[in-house]
Design an enzyme around this catalytic site. Structure first.
Site, PDB file in Angstrom:
ATOM      1  N   ASP A 185       1.160  -1.492   0.218  1.00 55.64           N
ATOM      2  CA  ASP A 185      -0.073   0.374  -0.201  1.00 55.64           C
ATOM      3  C   ASP A 185       1.325   1.415   0.302  1.00 55.64           C
ATOM      4  O   ASP A 185       1.979   1.682   0.351  1.00 55.64           O
ATOM      5  CB  ASP A 185      -1.129   0.009   1.290  1.00 55.64           C
ATOM      6  CG  ASP A 185      -2.036   1.288   1.208  1.00 55.64           C
ATOM      7  OD1 ASP A 185      -2.340   2.279   0.751  1.00 55.64           O
ATOM      8  OD2 ASP A 185      -3.577   0.859   1.428  1.00 55.64           O
ATOM      9  N   SER A 241      -6.949   4.343  -1.345  1.00 62.44           N
ATOM     10  CA  SER A 241      -6.876   2.780  -1.844  1.00 62.44           C
ATOM     11  C   SER A 241      -8.055   2.023  -1.307  1.00 62.44           C
ATOM     12  O   SER A 241      -8.440   0.257  -2.271  1.00 62.44           O
ATOM     13  CB  SER A 241      -6.322   2.193  -0.175  1.00 62.44           C
ATOM     14  OG  SER A 241      -5.100   2.804  -0.048  1.00 62.44           O
ATOM     15  N   ASP A 270       2.040   3.198   3.565  1.00 57.79           N
ATOM     16  CA  ASP A 270       1.117   3.885   2.978  1.00 57.79           C
ATOM     17  C   ASP A 270       1.332   4.687   4.823  1.00 57.79           C
ATOM     18  O   ASP A 270       1.493   5.821   4.636  1.00 57.79           O
ATOM     19  CB  ASP A 270       0.193   3.304   2.486  1.00 57.79           C
ATOM     20  CG  ASP A 270      -0.912   4.745   3.060  1.00 57.79           C
ATOM     21  OD1 ASP A 270      -1.377   5.253   1.880  1.00 57.79           O
ATOM     22  OD2 ASP A 270      -1.675   4.623   3.813  1.00 57.79           O
ATOM     23  N   LYS A 271       0.749   4.063   5.962  1.00 58.22           N
ATOM     24  CA  LYS A 271       0.359   3.823   6.515  1.00 58.22           C
ATOM     25  C   LYS A 271       1.778   4.947   7.778  1.00 58.22           C
ATOM     26  O   LYS A 271       1.046   6.363   8.019  1.00 58.22           O
ATOM     27  CB  LYS A 271      -0.448   3.354   7.848  1.00 58.22           C
ATOM     28  CG  LYS A 271      -1.280   2.843   7.455  1.00 58.22           C
ATOM     29  CD  LYS A 271      -1.946   2.411   8.529  1.00 58.22           C
ATOM     30  CE  LYS A 271      -3.747   1.005   7.471  1.00 58.22           C
ATOM     31  NZ  LYS A 271      -4.850   1.917   6.821  1.00 58.22           N
ATOM     32  N   ASP A 320      -0.825  -0.009  -5.027  1.00 61.63           N
ATOM     33  CA  ASP A 320      -2.145   0.336  -4.665  1.00 61.63           C
ATOM     34  C   ASP A 320      -2.465   1.738  -5.497  1.00 61.63           C
ATOM     35  O   ASP A 320      -2.870   3.304  -6.101  1.00 61.63           O
ATOM     36  CB  ASP A 320      -3.544   0.701  -3.817  1.00 61.63           C
ATOM     37  CG  ASP A 320      -2.720   0.756  -2.644  1.00 61.63           C
ATOM     38  OD1 ASP A 320      -1.370   1.345  -2.097  1.00 61.63           O
ATOM     39  OD2 ASP A 320      -3.734   0.949  -1.602  1.00 61.63           O
ATOM     40  N   HIS A 321      -1.490   2.991  -4.600  1.00 61.78           N
ATOM     41  CA  HIS A 321      -1.204   4.420  -5.456  1.00 61.78           C
ATOM     42  C   HIS A 321       0.932   5.300  -4.784  1.00 61.78           C
ATOM     43  O   HIS A 321       0.886   3.732  -4.792  1.00 61.78           O
ATOM     44  CB  HIS A 321      -2.105   5.360  -4.649  1.00 61.78           C
ATOM     45  CG  HIS A 321      -2.277   4.873  -2.858  1.00 61.78           C
ATOM     46  ND1 HIS A 321      -1.328   5.653  -2.217  1.00 61.78           N
ATOM     47  CD2 HIS A 321      -3.013   4.322  -2.469  1.00 61.78           C
ATOM     48  CE1 HIS A 321      -1.657   5.403  -0.777  1.00 61.78           C
ATOM     49  NE2 HIS A 321      -2.311   4.826  -1.540  1.00 61.78           N
TER      50      HIS A 321
HETATM   51 ZN   LIG Z   1      -2.899   5.969   1.915  1.00 64.17          ZN
END
Ligand SMILES: [Zn+2]
Length: 448
Positions: free
Chosen positions: A39, A91, A322-323, A364-365
């Protein structure tokens, strides 16, 4: 480094390689599909982690290993006018794209933009084929990426029965319920991650009204485990739901947050942040594959009883790349990328013994972190920076500047890498869109 490359080359037989390429280019069908989603793992996040943990000339044995790589565009569409792009996806919209082949608006979970119709997911297609299915994440297992496979809701925040204020149309019994309820009701064979708080909430309608989602899961045939030891020890024949933390799982590494110039560091990361009662992503991946595969000699007959086919579909998410990018925490972000690589290695080791396995490794991005030049008092980033001492013994400056210091850093709209091996893998070459991954997996699965 040359020695390492030589060693890898020596273990490759040319016959093996040409065979795998032929299968990847032909309309090969897969018996199993393992999809790894890092992610927020843009090319920059991969490079940051590789520089730190392996050095600039290193190569991740998991993430960097698959034979075929291409790029995927990630844009979402606008809720009010789905004919217009939303350049920066979240997401949920991204996951809906790779899980269903349909572009949607941000915050939607496998539902269409504006019209709010459910769209069939690759996991549901796999179940339709009689395959076993698994879903693994280091986030709450009701978070957007895992949610898109086995639930359909208007907004990603509708994770548990008590979180449904913004999704009244989905509330049970008229609707299918929250993400947690739908995941259980889908009877996904192996579900592992964080987010126990959602499953402790009480169901408000339908046959299990008044029960917690955990009690509903147990009624529907799940064994529920809540710590690493119980996960690794379980050998029974039930569906398996592992909920190891109330919220997101703990990061493997930690360190100083990035901060405005002169920034934090130079630092090396604390690589022992995860409590011993939480499994690693690689361990969860190994347990999931072990249970979903029926050729491992363990003698479990549960899968044959439950499934018409011996195939399986498994999604594994490294969620906190991501986080921790949002949190401008380079050490935690890198540690999660390294942990994700270790999980990918587990999948590749399985695929090495089961050549009819399609393995996809992607994101995902894109996200915030950038490697930038050494900073000075006169020339420096207006954002937050941290200097890390890499495996090369050299300082690397990582910059977070897509939001104000201390605010949640932003996703970016860049295209991302897709890597794949196995049947149909050559279809990731060049520039594709995330929705193509759904079609590729569907073809490999032979689903109609
Ligand atoms: Zn995010």
């Amino acid at each position: 480094l040359f020695l390492a490359a030589g060693t890898a080359f020596a273990t490759w037989t040319s016959g093996d390689r040409s065979d795998s390429i032929k299968r990847a280019i032909d309309d090969g069908s897969a018996k199993n599909i393992i999809l790894f989603i890092g992610d927020g793992m843009g090319e920059s996040e991969i490079t940051v982690a590789r520089n730190y943990s392996l050095g600039a000339a290193g190569k991740f044995p998991g993430i960097d290993a698959p034979t075929f790589t291409g790029d995927a565009t990630t844009f979402a569409v606008q809720e009010a006018d789905p004919s217009k792009p939303d350049y920066v996806t979240d997401s949920a919209a991204s996951g809906t794209a790779w899980a269903t082949g349909v572009k949607t608006s941000n915050n939607r979970v496998s539902t269409t933009p504006k019209t709010d119709l459910d769209v069939k997911t690759i996991l549901e297609l796999a179940q339709g084929k009689g395959w076993a299915t698994g879903n693994v994440s280091t986030a709450e297992i009701t978070d957007a990426t895992p949610a898109v496979l086995s639930s359909h809701v208007r907004l990603r925040g509708c994770q548990g029965p008590a979180d449904m204020a913004t999704c009244p149309q989905d509330v049970k019994p008229a609707g299918p319920g929250s993400i947690a309820e739908q995941t259980v009701d889908h009877h996904v064979d192996v579900v592992l991650g964080g987010g126990k708080q959602r499953y402790d909430q009480k169901i408000t309608g339908g046959p299990d009204a008044g029960k917690s989602v955990i009690e509903s899961a147990e009624r529907q045939g799940y064994k529920v485990v809540t710590n690493r030891a119980d996960l690794l020890a379980y050998r029974g024949s039930k569906l398996l739901l592992g909920l190891f933390t109330a919220g997101n799982m703990t990061t493997e590494w930690n360190g100083a947050l990035a901060s405005p110039y002169p920034g934090s560091g130079p630092q090396r990361c604390n690589e022992a942040n995860r409590p011993a009662n939480e499994p690693t992503l690689a361990e969860m991946t190994r347990v999931a594959i072990d249970r979903l595969d029926d050729s491992n000699g363990r003698g479990w007959s549960w899968k044959k009883k439950r499934h018409e086919s011996d195939g399986f579909f498994l999604q594994v998410e490294g969620a906190s790349i991501d986080k921790q990018d949002h949190a401008q925490n380079p050490c935690a972000q890198i540690g999660e990328t390294v942990a994700f690589d270790e999980a990918v290695q587990v999948g590749l080791a399985y695929a090495a013994r089961h050549k009819d396995t399609l393995v996809i490794v992607t994101a995902d991005h894109g996200h915030t972190s950038q490697i930038i030049e050494p900073q000075s008092a006169t020339d420096h980033s207006p954002g937050a920076i941290s200097t890390l001492v890499t495996a090369d013994g050299v300082n690397m400056v990582v910059n977070y500047a897509t939001n104000l210091n201390g605010r949640s850093q932003s996703h970016t709209g860049t295209q991302i890498r897709v890597a794949a091996q196995g049947p149909q893998a050559a279809n990731v070459l060049g520039l594709v869109d995330q929705t193509d991954l759904f079609r590729l997996m569907k073809r490999a699965m032979g689903a109609s």
